[in-house]
Design a protein around this motif. Structure first.
Motif, PDB file in Angstrom:
ATOM      1  N   UNK A   7      39.199  10.214  43.108  1.00 38.79           N
ATOM      2  CA  UNK A   7      37.925  10.939  43.159  1.00 38.79           C
ATOM      3  C   UNK A   7      37.816  11.633  44.510  1.00 38.79           C
ATOM      4  N   UNK A   8      37.493  12.926  44.469  1.00 35.10           N
ATOM      5  CA  UNK A   8      37.440  13.746  45.677  1.00 35.10           C
ATOM      6  C   UNK A   8      36.016  14.261  45.902  1.00 35.10           C
ATOM      7  N   UNK A   9      35.554  14.147  47.140  1.00 38.52           N
ATOM      8  CA  UNK A   9      34.310  14.798  47.542  1.00 38.52           C
ATOM      9  C   UNK A   9      34.677  16.190  48.008  1.00 38.52           C
ATOM     10  N   UNK A  10      34.138  17.213  47.358  1.00 37.52           N
ATOM     11  CA  UNK A  10      34.476  18.587  47.714  1.00 37.52           C
ATOM     12  C   UNK A  10      33.462  19.113  48.723  1.00 37.52           C
ATOM     13  N   UNK A  11      33.911  20.025  49.549  1.00 32.64           N
ATOM     14  CA  UNK A  11      33.049  20.604  50.577  1.00 32.64           C
ATOM     15  C   UNK A  11      33.846  20.878  51.823  1.00 32.64           C
ATOM     16  N   UNK A  12      33.136  21.043  52.943  1.00 35.80           N
ATOM     17  CA  UNK A  12      33.803  21.391  54.196  1.00 35.80           C
ATOM     18  C   UNK A  12      34.666  20.253  54.702  1.00 35.80           C
ATOM     19  N   UNK A  13      34.323  19.001  54.339  1.00 33.72           N
ATOM     20  CA  UNK A  13      35.081  17.836  54.779  1.00 33.72           C
ATOM     21  C   UNK A  13      35.579  17.101  53.540  1.00 33.72           C
ATOM     22  N   UNK A  14      36.681  17.599  52.961  1.00 37.94           N
ATOM     23  CA  UNK A  14      37.183  17.054  51.704  1.00 37.94           C
ATOM     24  C   UNK A  14      37.781  15.666  51.925  1.00 37.94           C
ATOM     25  N   UNK A  51      26.755  15.287  42.547  1.00 38.84           N
ATOM     26  CA  UNK A  51      27.003  16.150  41.385  1.00 38.84           C
ATOM     27  C   UNK A  51      28.445  16.001  40.929  1.00 38.84           C
ATOM     28  N   UNK A  52      28.602  15.711  39.659  1.00 40.51           N
ATOM     29  CA  UNK A  52      29.929  15.588  39.075  1.00 40.51           C
ATOM     30  C   UNK A  52      30.443  16.986  38.759  1.00 40.51           C
ATOM     31  N   UNK A  93      24.854  16.340  47.923  1.00 39.69           N
ATOM     32  CA  UNK A  93      23.815  17.317  48.283  1.00 39.69           C
ATOM     33  C   UNK A  93      23.897  17.714  49.748  1.00 39.69           C
ATOM     34  N   UNK A  94      23.670  19.001  50.035  1.00 45.82           N
ATOM     35  CA  UNK A  94      23.845  19.517  51.390  1.00 45.82           C
ATOM     36  C   UNK A  94      22.864  18.897  52.367  1.00 45.82           C
ATOM     37  N   UNK A  95      21.722  18.387  51.872  1.00 42.61           N
ATOM     38  CA  UNK A  95      20.728  17.802  52.775  1.00 42.61           C
ATOM     39  C   UNK A  95      20.931  16.306  52.966  1.00 42.61           C
ATOM     40  N   UNK A  96      22.071  15.775  52.499  1.00 42.06           N
ATOM     41  CA  UNK A  96      22.300  14.335  52.581  1.00 42.06           C
ATOM     42  C   UNK A  96      22.541  13.868  54.004  1.00 42.06           C
ATOM     43  N   UNK A  97      23.025  14.755  54.867  1.00 48.55           N
ATOM     44  CA  UNK A  97      23.263  14.383  56.256  1.00 48.55           C
ATOM     45  C   UNK A  97      24.423  13.417  56.380  1.00 48.55           C
ATOM     46  N   UNK A  98      24.402  12.636  57.447  1.00 48.39           N
ATOM     47  CA  UNK A  98      25.463  11.658  57.678  1.00 48.39           C
ATOM     48  C   UNK A  98      24.820  10.307  57.923  1.00 48.39           C
ATOM     49  N   UNK A  99      25.612   9.279  57.844  1.00 44.92           N
ATOM     50  CA  UNK A  99      25.070   7.936  58.015  1.00 44.92           C
ATOM     51  C   UNK A  99      26.131   6.990  58.515  1.00 44.92           C
ATOM     52  N   UNK A 100      25.822   5.685  58.489  1.00 45.10           N
ATOM     53  CA  UNK A 100      26.770   4.692  59.007  1.00 45.10           C
ATOM     54  C   UNK A 100      28.066   4.685  58.219  1.00 45.10           C
ATOM     55  N   UNK A 101      29.166   4.545  58.922  1.00 40.37           N
ATOM     56  CA  UNK A 101      30.489   4.588  58.289  1.00 40.37           C
ATOM     57  C   UNK A 101      31.225   3.256  58.411  1.00 40.37           C
TER      58      UNK A 101
END
Length: 343
Positions: A7-14, A51-52, A93-101
């Motif tokens: 499963x891949x998260x698509x976007x600027x940081x794939x 979003x799938x 979603x673009x407004x999800x921001x970032x969080x603890x990793x």
């Protein structure tokens, strides 16, 4: 044996991870240290919606109050409830921001102490062999013995004490985890299976703004972690803690907070009783806050407790002109029917 799905998260940081058969998307990504927005992990808040874009998932039916009809029609799913049935791509979603990793882990702990701290409320301290990396405000899931069912409890200790976790647990009448286990038989030396850390309700270490902490009942637990973490970083930090309960018998940690305030002049502790007078302040925490401040511009707030208390507290902060982006919240809600079970 069924193969894992990629499963891949698509976007600027794939980013790509492998999901084992039956493994929810959120669980897989967090175990690989890849952040996805998350809060309740029970399918009731909608924080983890993604979003799938391609592929398919298996998931239980989602209420439109959690994930609207338009979102569902546009391919949105809840990462905490959805397990891939093929290779897939998802979009956050673009407004999800970032969080603890911090990587999600399975943990085994040993109970060090169980003590009654208030009416129908226990403090449970669990030692773990390998220190847990987490952010102040996050929570752990306990595995209820014999059932595989999960229940969520926030850490009350700061991240600087990663091998001895403290929890504040209030009895739920006929609760599977509380009445039938923790309050019934949990004792020193018992093993506890857990997994975590979870959650986006965390201390914003990039901000040095004065802090408002509004707690309802055992919502005090993550705020204790946040306050201690903030004071470790800056012993002079301005912090205003309001702890709301119904009766004096529901209040706890009073001497702890009074002693901490004596050592840190920037800390003010205000207990609030909604149905009793004669100790602390009378009223709900949001109302007391409004009485105490003409303006909260430049402040940040952390609110945790029952949904009605959190909603009222948010309104109180905004009424005193606090910026909405500075208001962090966590709602404690009962476990839903059919809550997640480990398989």
């Amino acid at each position: 044996m069924t193969a894992a799905h990629s499963v891949t998260v698509v976007g600027s940081d794939t980013r790509t991870v492998d999901c084992a058969p039956g493994q929810p998307l959120l669980d897989a990504f967090l175990r690989h240290g890849v952040y996805l927005p998350n809060s309740c992990n029970q399918g009731t808040c909608g924080t983890c919606k993604v979003r799938l874009c391609s592929g398919s998932v298996s998931a239980p039916e989602v209420s439109e109050t959690v994930l609207g009809a338009d979102d569902q029609a546009n391919g949105y799913v809840l990462a905490c409830q959805s397990t891939p049935t093929s290779d897939a791509q998802i979009e956050v979603p673009v407004d999800a921001g970032s969080g603890p990793r911090h990587p999600l882990r399975d943990l085994t702990g040993t109970v060090h102490e169980v003590s009654e701290i208030a009416h129908d409320t226990l403090a449970v301290t669990v030692g773990i062999d390998e220190p847990l990396e987490f952010s102040a405000g996050q929570y752990i899931e306990f595995v209820v013995p014999g059932s595989g069912t999960l229940r969520q409890y926030s850490m009350a200790n700061p991240p600087s004490r990663p091998d001895r976790l403290e929890f504040h647990i209030r009895r739920v009448p006929d609760g599977l985890a509380t009445d039938r286990w923790i309050f019934d038989s949990l004792a020193h030396g018992h093993p506890v299976e857990m997994r975590g850390p979870w959650g986006d309700f965390v201390h914003d270490t990039e901000s040095d703004a004065p802090m408002i902490l509004l707690a309802g009942g055992t919502g005090l637990a993550p705020l204790k972690s946040i306050a201690l973490h903030a004071l470790e970083r800056d012993p002079d930090r301005e912090i205003h803690l309001y702890h709301g309960v119904r009766h004096r018998s529901d209040l706890y940690d009073v001497e702890f907070w009074q002693s901490l305030a004596d050592r840190h002049p920037g800390l003010r502790y205000t207990p609030c009783l909604s149905r009793e007078e004669g100790f602390g302040r009378h009223g709900y925490v949001g109302d007391v806050l409004v009485d105490d401040f003409d303006s909260l511009r430049g402040f940040s707030a952390y609110l945790c407790g029952p949904p009605a208390m959190v909603d009222a507290g948010v309104k109180a902060c905004k009424r005193r002109r606090m910026s909405g982006r500075n208001i962090h919240r966590e709602k404690y809600t009962p476990a839903p029917a059919g809550a997640m079970v480990l398989t």
